[in-house]
Design a protein around this motif. Structure first.
Motif, PDB file in Angstrom:
ATOM      1  N   GLN A  45       2.574  12.519  16.929  1.00 51.26           N
ATOM      2  CA  GLN A  45       2.427  13.322  18.148  1.00 51.26           C
ATOM      3  C   GLN A  45       1.755  14.631  17.786  1.00 51.26           C
ATOM      4  N   ILE A  46       0.599  14.887  18.361  1.00 52.40           N
ATOM      5  CA  ILE A  46      -0.034  16.193  18.211  1.00 52.40           C
ATOM      6  C   ILE A  46       0.380  16.983  19.444  1.00 52.40           C
ATOM      7  N   HIS A  47       1.193  17.999  19.265  1.00 49.55           N
ATOM      8  CA  HIS A  47       1.778  18.693  20.417  1.00 49.55           C
ATOM      9  C   HIS A  47       1.641  20.207  20.296  1.00 49.55           C
ATOM     10  N   PHE A  80      -0.094  21.538  17.142  1.00 48.68           N
ATOM     11  CA  PHE A  80      -1.520  21.748  17.384  1.00 48.68           C
ATOM     12  C   PHE A  80      -1.960  23.163  16.999  1.00 48.68           C
ATOM     13  N   ASP A  81      -1.102  24.129  17.204  1.00 45.01           N
ATOM     14  CA  ASP A  81      -1.464  25.532  16.971  1.00 45.01           C
ATOM     15  C   ASP A  81      -1.307  25.984  15.524  1.00 45.01           C
ATOM     16  N   THR A  82      -0.328  25.455  14.808  1.00 43.97           N
ATOM     17  CA  THR A  82      -0.036  25.963  13.472  1.00 43.97           C
ATOM     18  C   THR A  82      -0.415  25.015  12.344  1.00 43.97           C
ATOM     19  N   GLN A  83      -0.760  23.779  12.661  1.00 44.59           N
ATOM     20  CA  GLN A  83      -1.093  22.807  11.627  1.00 44.59           C
ATOM     21  C   GLN A  83      -2.520  22.271  11.828  1.00 44.59           C
ATOM     22  N   LYS A  84      -3.468  23.191  11.867  1.00 42.60           N
ATOM     23  CA  LYS A  84      -4.864  22.831  12.149  1.00 42.60           C
ATOM     24  C   LYS A  84      -5.437  21.850  11.127  1.00 42.60           C
ATOM     25  N   ASP A  85      -5.005  21.944   9.868  1.00 44.71           N
ATOM     26  CA  ASP A  85      -5.502  20.996   8.863  1.00 44.71           C
ATOM     27  C   ASP A  85      -5.099  19.571   9.213  1.00 44.71           C
ATOM     28  N   LEU A  86      -3.885  19.388   9.721  1.00 48.11           N
ATOM     29  CA  LEU A  86      -3.434  18.060  10.124  1.00 48.11           C
ATOM     30  C   LEU A  86      -4.104  17.604  11.419  1.00 48.11           C
ATOM     31  N   VAL A  87      -4.325  18.544  12.324  1.00 45.60           N
ATOM     32  CA  VAL A  87      -5.040  18.222  13.557  1.00 45.60           C
ATOM     33  C   VAL A  87      -6.418  17.659  13.204  1.00 45.60           C
ATOM     34  N   ARG A  88      -7.082  18.295  12.245  1.00 42.93           N
ATOM     35  CA  ARG A  88      -8.389  17.804  11.796  1.00 42.93           C
ATOM     36  C   ARG A  88      -8.256  16.467  11.069  1.00 42.93           C
ATOM     37  N   LYS A  89      -7.238  16.341  10.228  1.00 42.77           N
ATOM     38  CA  LYS A  89      -7.020  15.101   9.479  1.00 42.77           C
ATOM     39  C   LYS A  89      -6.910  13.908  10.430  1.00 42.77           C
ATOM     40  N   PHE A  90      -6.209  14.110  11.538  1.00 39.71           N
ATOM     41  CA  PHE A  90      -6.026  13.031  12.504  1.00 39.71           C
ATOM     42  C   PHE A  90      -7.128  13.007  13.568  1.00 39.71           C
ATOM     43  N   ASN A  91      -8.115  13.869  13.401  1.00 39.61           N
ATOM     44  CA  ASN A  91      -9.262  13.916  14.317  1.00 39.61           C
ATOM     45  C   ASN A  91      -8.806  14.048  15.776  1.00 39.61           C
ATOM     46  N   ALA A  92      -7.844  14.932  15.988  1.00 41.45           N
ATOM     47  CA  ALA A  92      -7.328  15.177  17.344  1.00 41.45           C
ATOM     48  C   ALA A  92      -8.098  16.341  17.962  1.00 41.45           C
ATOM     49  N   GLN A  93      -8.658  16.101  19.109  1.00 41.59           N
ATOM     50  CA  GLN A  93      -9.433  17.125  19.799  1.00 41.59           C
ATOM     51  C   GLN A  93      -8.551  18.015  20.671  1.00 41.59           C
ATOM     52  N   ARG A  94      -7.407  17.491  21.072  1.00 38.10           N
ATOM     53  CA  ARG A  94      -6.518  18.225  21.989  1.00 38.10           C
ATOM     54  C   ARG A  94      -5.068  17.989  21.626  1.00 38.10           C
ATOM     55  N   GLN A  95      -4.223  18.900  22.090  1.00 38.85           N
ATOM     56  CA  GLN A  95      -2.789  18.668  22.043  1.00 38.85           C
ATOM     57  C   GLN A  95      -2.505  17.510  23.008  1.00 38.85           C
ATOM     58  N   SER A  96      -1.326  17.012  23.006  1.00 43.43           N
ATOM     59  CA  SER A  96      -0.883  15.855  23.814  1.00 43.43           C
ATOM     60  C   SER A  96      -1.568  14.568  23.368  1.00 43.43           C
ATOM     61  N   THR A  97      -2.002  14.529  22.094  1.00 42.17           N
ATOM     62  CA  THR A  97      -2.577  13.316  21.525  1.00 42.17           C
ATOM     63  C   THR A  97      -1.464  12.514  20.863  1.00 42.17           C
ATOM     64  N   LEU A  98      -1.390  11.244  21.206  1.00 43.05           N
ATOM     65  CA  LEU A  98      -0.423  10.315  20.627  1.00 43.05           C
ATOM     66  C   LEU A  98      -1.214   9.263  19.857  1.00 43.05           C
TER      67      LEU A  98
END
Length: 127
Positions: A45-47, A80-98
């Motif tokens: 969950q990218i939240h 989504f706000d504090t773990q930007k490296d993981l957001v990029r790792k999972f190629n998530a463009q937005r929060q609320s990504t499952l």
């Protein structure tokens, strides 16, 4: 004493459906890789705490986790706000990504889903 045993029995019956529910955990790379290696069904969950879609997703996922069908699903939370490296790792463009995985394979993802049906369908793909 009998009264106390009766109370414990009643509480056990009431809480039993929740005993197997897996709780989401903060993302940990070693735990994620171990779950993948074990062939587990995984939800990432990218939240964001401020996100209304994320807030709508939380109770739906929590309710699904109370069912036997999803009791073994492993859930990792990525902020989504504090773990930007993981957001990029999972190629998530937005929060609320499952994102659902079965072992090492990403099976599908959803962005912004807030209805029980589509979220249930997504999680089912990981089983």
């Amino acid at each position: 004493m009998l009264r106390r045993l009766f109370l414990v029995a009643i509480l056990s019956l009431f809480l039993a459906p929740f005993a197997n529910a897996a709780a989401p955990v903060p993302y940990d790379d070693a735990a994620f890789k171990a779950a993948q290696a074990a062939g587990k069904s995984i939800l990432v969950q990218i939240h964001a705490d401020w996100c209304p879609q994320c807030a709508a997703q939380r109770p739906i996922i929590a309710n699904l986790m109370k069912t036997d069908k999803f009791k073994d699903l492993v859930i990792f939370n990525v902020d989504f706000d504090t773990q930007k490296d993981l957001v990029r790792k999972f190629n998530a463009q937005r929060q609320s990504t499952l994102i659902v995985f079965k072992g090492a394979n990403e099976l599908d993802r959803s962005v912004g889903a807030t209805q029980a049906g589509p979220i249930t369908d997504l999680l089912t793909k990981a089983l």
